[in-house]
Design a protein around this motif. Sequence first.
Motif, PDB file in Angstrom:
ATOM      1  N   LEU A   1      18.137  14.644 -10.522  1.00  0.00           N
ATOM      2  CA  LEU A   1      16.810  14.942 -11.067  1.00  0.00           C
ATOM      3  C   LEU A   1      15.840  15.273  -9.935  1.00  0.00           C
ATOM      4  N   ASP A   2      14.862  16.118 -10.244  1.00  0.00           N
ATOM      5  CA  ASP A   2      13.880  16.557  -9.253  1.00  0.00           C
ATOM      6  C   ASP A   2      12.653  15.642  -9.305  1.00  0.00           C
ATOM      7  N   TYR A   3      12.228  15.139  -8.140  1.00  0.00           N
ATOM      8  CA  TYR A   3      11.051  14.267  -8.076  1.00  0.00           C
ATOM      9  C   TYR A   3       9.886  14.914  -7.327  1.00  0.00           C
ATOM     10  N   ASP A   4      10.077  16.158  -6.856  1.00  0.00           N
ATOM     11  CA  ASP A   4       8.971  16.850  -6.197  1.00  0.00           C
ATOM     12  C   ASP A   4       7.818  17.099  -7.163  1.00  0.00           C
ATOM     13  N   CYS A   5       8.127  17.081  -8.456  1.00  0.00           N
ATOM     14  CA  CYS A   5       7.135  17.442  -9.468  1.00  0.00           C
ATOM     15  C   CYS A   5       6.009  16.433  -9.599  1.00  0.00           C
ATOM     16  N   TYR A   6       6.096  15.278  -8.906  1.00  0.00           N
ATOM     17  CA  TYR A   6       5.040  14.271  -9.061  1.00  0.00           C
ATOM     18  C   TYR A   6       3.666  14.836  -8.694  1.00  0.00           C
ATOM     19  N   ALA A   7       3.656  15.845  -7.819  1.00  0.00           N
ATOM     20  CA  ALA A   7       2.380  16.413  -7.375  1.00  0.00           C
ATOM     21  C   ALA A   7       1.621  17.088  -8.501  1.00  0.00           C
ATOM     22  N   PHE A   8       2.314  17.448  -9.594  1.00  0.00           N
ATOM     23  CA  PHE A   8       1.667  18.151 -10.692  1.00  0.00           C
ATOM     24  C   PHE A   8       1.032  17.210 -11.720  1.00  0.00           C
ATOM     25  N   MET A   9       1.232  15.925 -11.575  1.00  0.00           N
ATOM     26  CA  MET A   9       0.756  15.002 -12.613  1.00  0.00           C
ATOM     27  C   MET A   9      -0.194  13.961 -12.036  1.00  0.00           C
ATOM     28  N   PRO A  10      -1.098  13.430 -12.860  1.00  0.00           N
ATOM     29  CA  PRO A  10      -2.031  12.405 -12.393  1.00  0.00           C
ATOM     30  C   PRO A  10      -1.299  11.180 -11.865  1.00  0.00           C
ATOM     31  N   VAL A  11      -1.927  10.489 -10.922  1.00  0.00           N
ATOM     32  CA  VAL A  11      -1.297   9.331 -10.286  1.00  0.00           C
ATOM     33  C   VAL A  11      -0.913   8.274 -11.315  1.00  0.00           C
ATOM     34  N   GLY A  12      -1.774   8.070 -12.300  1.00  0.00           N
ATOM     35  CA  GLY A  12      -1.584   6.959 -13.228  1.00  0.00           C
ATOM     36  C   GLY A  12      -0.362   7.051 -14.120  1.00  0.00           C
TER      37      GLY A  12
ATOM     38  N   PRO B   1       0.816  -1.227   0.000  1.00  0.00           N
ATOM     39  CA  PRO B   1       0.000   0.000   0.000  1.00  0.00           C
ATOM     40  C   PRO B   1       0.847   1.274   0.000  1.00  0.00           C
ATOM     41  N   PHE B   2       2.059   1.198   0.570  1.00  0.00           N
ATOM     42  CA  PHE B   2       2.967   2.351   0.557  1.00  0.00           C
ATOM     43  C   PHE B   2       3.326   2.725  -0.886  1.00  0.00           C
ATOM     44  N   LEU B   3       3.604   1.710  -1.704  1.00  0.00           N
ATOM     45  CA  LEU B   3       3.919   1.964  -3.105  1.00  0.00           C
ATOM     46  C   LEU B   3       2.685   2.355  -3.903  1.00  0.00           C
ATOM     47  N   ALA B   4       1.519   1.784  -3.538  1.00  0.00           N
ATOM     48  CA  ALA B   4       0.293   2.023  -4.297  1.00  0.00           C
ATOM     49  C   ALA B   4      -0.167   3.476  -4.229  1.00  0.00           C
TER      50      ALA B   4
ATOM     51  N   TYR C   1       5.818   7.846  -3.118  1.00  0.00           N
ATOM     52  CA  TYR C   1       7.030   7.352  -2.463  1.00  0.00           C
ATOM     53  C   TYR C   1       8.312   7.852  -3.116  1.00  0.00           C
ATOM     54  N   PHE C   2       8.222   8.556  -4.214  1.00  0.00           N
ATOM     55  CA  PHE C   2       9.378   8.883  -5.044  1.00  0.00           C
ATOM     56  C   PHE C   2      10.446   9.686  -4.306  1.00  0.00           C
ATOM     57  N   ASN C   3      10.034  10.567  -3.412  1.00  0.00           N
ATOM     58  CA  ASN C   3      11.001  11.379  -2.671  1.00  0.00           C
ATOM     59  C   ASN C   3      10.757  11.326  -1.166  1.00  0.00           C
ATOM     60  N   ASP C   4      10.061  10.280  -0.720  1.00  0.00           N
ATOM     61  CA  ASP C   4       9.695  10.150   0.690  1.00  0.00           C
ATOM     62  C   ASP C   4      10.768   9.355   1.434  1.00  0.00           C
ATOM     63  N   SER C   5      11.924   9.959   1.631  1.00  0.00           N
ATOM     64  CA  SER C   5      13.025   9.248   2.294  1.00  0.00           C
ATOM     65  C   SER C   5      12.668   8.887   3.734  1.00  0.00           C
TER      66      SER C   5
ATOM     67  N   ARG D   1      18.325  11.507  -2.731  1.00  0.00           N
ATOM     68  CA  ARG D   1      18.342  11.432  -1.271  1.00  0.00           C
ATOM     69  C   ARG D   1      17.657  10.167  -0.772  1.00  0.00           C
ATOM     70  N   THR D   2      16.514   9.827  -1.360  1.00  0.00           N
ATOM     71  CA  THR D   2      15.776   8.638  -0.934  1.00  0.00           C
ATOM     72  C   THR D   2      16.545   7.374  -1.271  1.00  0.00           C
ATOM     73  N   ARG D   3      17.074   7.321  -2.475  1.00  0.00           N
ATOM     74  CA  ARG D   3      17.812   6.127  -2.906  1.00  0.00           C
ATOM     75  C   ARG D   3      19.046   5.905  -2.023  1.00  0.00           C
ATOM     76  N   HIS D   4      19.766   6.963  -1.722  1.00  0.00           N
ATOM     77  CA  HIS D   4      20.958   6.825  -0.879  1.00  0.00           C
ATOM     78  C   HIS D   4      20.589   6.515   0.568  1.00  0.00           C
TER      79      HIS D   4
END
Length: 709
Positions: free
Chosen positions: A243-254, A160-163, A167-171, A208-211
């Motif tokens: 690369l910047d991953y904060d931008c996920y908020a601007f796009m649809p989930v799908g 559910p965390f991934l769903a 999660y892209f920048n949620d370190s 940051r999250t990956r590391h």
Amino acid sequence: MDIYEILGITKDASIDEIRGAYSAKLKTIDMSKNIEDYQNLRAAYNEALKIINNRCYEPTSSTSSTVVTPEIEKDIKPTETVNKPEISTPKVEESPSEELPIKEEKKMAIENLANVIQTKKETISQPEPVKEIEPIKDQPKQNSQPTTNEKAHFIQELTPFLAEKTYFNDSEGWHNLIKKFLSSGEDKVVLTTIKIFLLKNYMLLDDRTRHEIINLCDLTESSFNSTEDIITFREHISPSNHLDYDCYAFMPVGIREEYFKLRYELHRSIQVEDVPFILSEGKMKQIHDYPYKDEDLLYLLSVSALLNQTRLTAKDAKLYLSKIQSDKYHHDLAHLQKYAQFLDNNHQIMISNSEIIGLTWVSDGVKEQLMNQVRQIKQHNKPKRPVKNGVPYQPNKGSQQPNKLNIWKIIAILIVVLITSLFLVTIMSPRESGYNFEDEFETMMNHDDDGDDDDELSYLVDSRTHNIKLNYDVYNNLFEEGHVLSNSKEAFTKDALADFVKIKKEKADILSDFDSMDAYSNAYEAHYLTEDNQVITFVSFTENEDFNLKVTANEKNEITKIESLEANDMPENKSFGTMDAATFFFGNISMRFQRFDQYKKDLEMSYSQYLTDDVYDTLDDIDQETFDFLNTFSFSRPYLIKVKDKNVLVFKDYNENLLVLDLDEDYKISNIYGEHFEELPKDYQEAIKKIKFNTNTVNPWAITIGYPV
């Protein structure tokens, strides 16, 4: 302070209003003085995006994510067969069209799971004495391995965390999830699952999250078994992609995961690979059709268009570049916009190799392709000599010059005759014992040319001879009538602009003799850092030794003074100053910061320009850890001090570490002090104490001199 007060917006502001407010506030901050204000603004901006994302997008009802691999699903199956009867209720089966809300379904699942666990506890708490002893003897191995149910615990929370697709920048979220299960004895399950996830989805997490995950799980190359997995870890998982991953908020989930995967492919092509590859037409169409494009993608598309990799034109590239506001791309934007104008049939624009080499966010392969394009266009549009009365103009009117083609024919004939004569003389002349003409001829034919075009670093080494770093507009306006630095006046103080106008007026006769297209490529620069944090650039021209420039830039990288000098007033070394060795040194390191082995090869070829032999031997023996340490200083501000009449450069990185470089009389690096190197002498320590280090540690002169950021 409240994030909405920092941004100057209300709590119900839309995404567009948040972005607009951020851009407006950003323009009011002086990065060289108020770095803390910028950090607060950026933090508020990111937090506002997360809040509006949670408001606009709810998690989907799917219990699995597209990023969960078959290997993970195989571990889930035994648990699903245990839990499904507990989760499903008679009501749901009788009325499938009326689905329970997601939150209620999760709540029921947790309650049912708790009942199962409680039932098992009660069963275990009432064992017979004999049966309690026997399992311990018969099943020691089973207790040492995680059971199927234990595997499911981690995956049940991971799914559910991934769903939720946030999660892209949620370190912090990853840290809390992994840490809990590592401390509960499920470390083997967690590590296996995380490794599988990273190998297939490394492009979906920010640096940051990956590391954070890599450090938490203590992953190294030895954590992976196959060669393919080790290479994936080395080239994709471990390095930073910025690369910047904060931008996920601007796009649809799908579309979020698909978006990041395609963007990463384009990033590899433009910013990493030595030989840029072209994405398929279908993938490029997908990227173009996205309703939202973040600034990283806009930059990548612009460069791709300039390389003619897509159906975009130079006009489209300029449009994309105009939408980029990030400080990250500030330096590259000016050069790429100029390049786009050059491609857009504006060949009056002067583009130099040094400008292209100075691009920060493209790979060496892309730089090479951009330079090749410029060479081809200039060759195709090479201006013809003017014609007077039907007769081609001749530079020397006193003598009629032979046809150029005939000259080359004569030269070719002479060369053939010379080689034939030498060959005959060699055969006819007495030979010493042991002499082998065939061996000597083969040696001559296999002789390596210093200007080998196939050498990956040859163009960079050649450009360092000219060492051009000065603001290009100085050259662009100096030899053109009517231009007075209209494109970059903010880079010059009023006094410097007045100096420039005066030089153009007083030296008009000399400047008119320069070929404006060739003057830039025939210029040489030497850059001298001073003890009062200024950089003085001395410019000389091969076309006229009596015309030289002295350009002074302050610590904000503003040009404060421009002077015309006679040849006698120029320094003895016209192409290498006190700052240049460090520029070349860190330039090589930052260019190969992800490829330590390649750095060693580059060093062997180019070190003689800026290192003594002793320092080369020292650097040739360093390991990966030392190389990474040096890389932390790549864009640190340099400070010049004098110790016993010796020029010494001092650098401090963002971790407060010091690196000190000695310069010899030729301004080459002759010694290195700091961690992993020699210990700093006491007299150096005393001199360094007097330095007033700037709170903004970034080197303002790293890329271009006379271009304030």
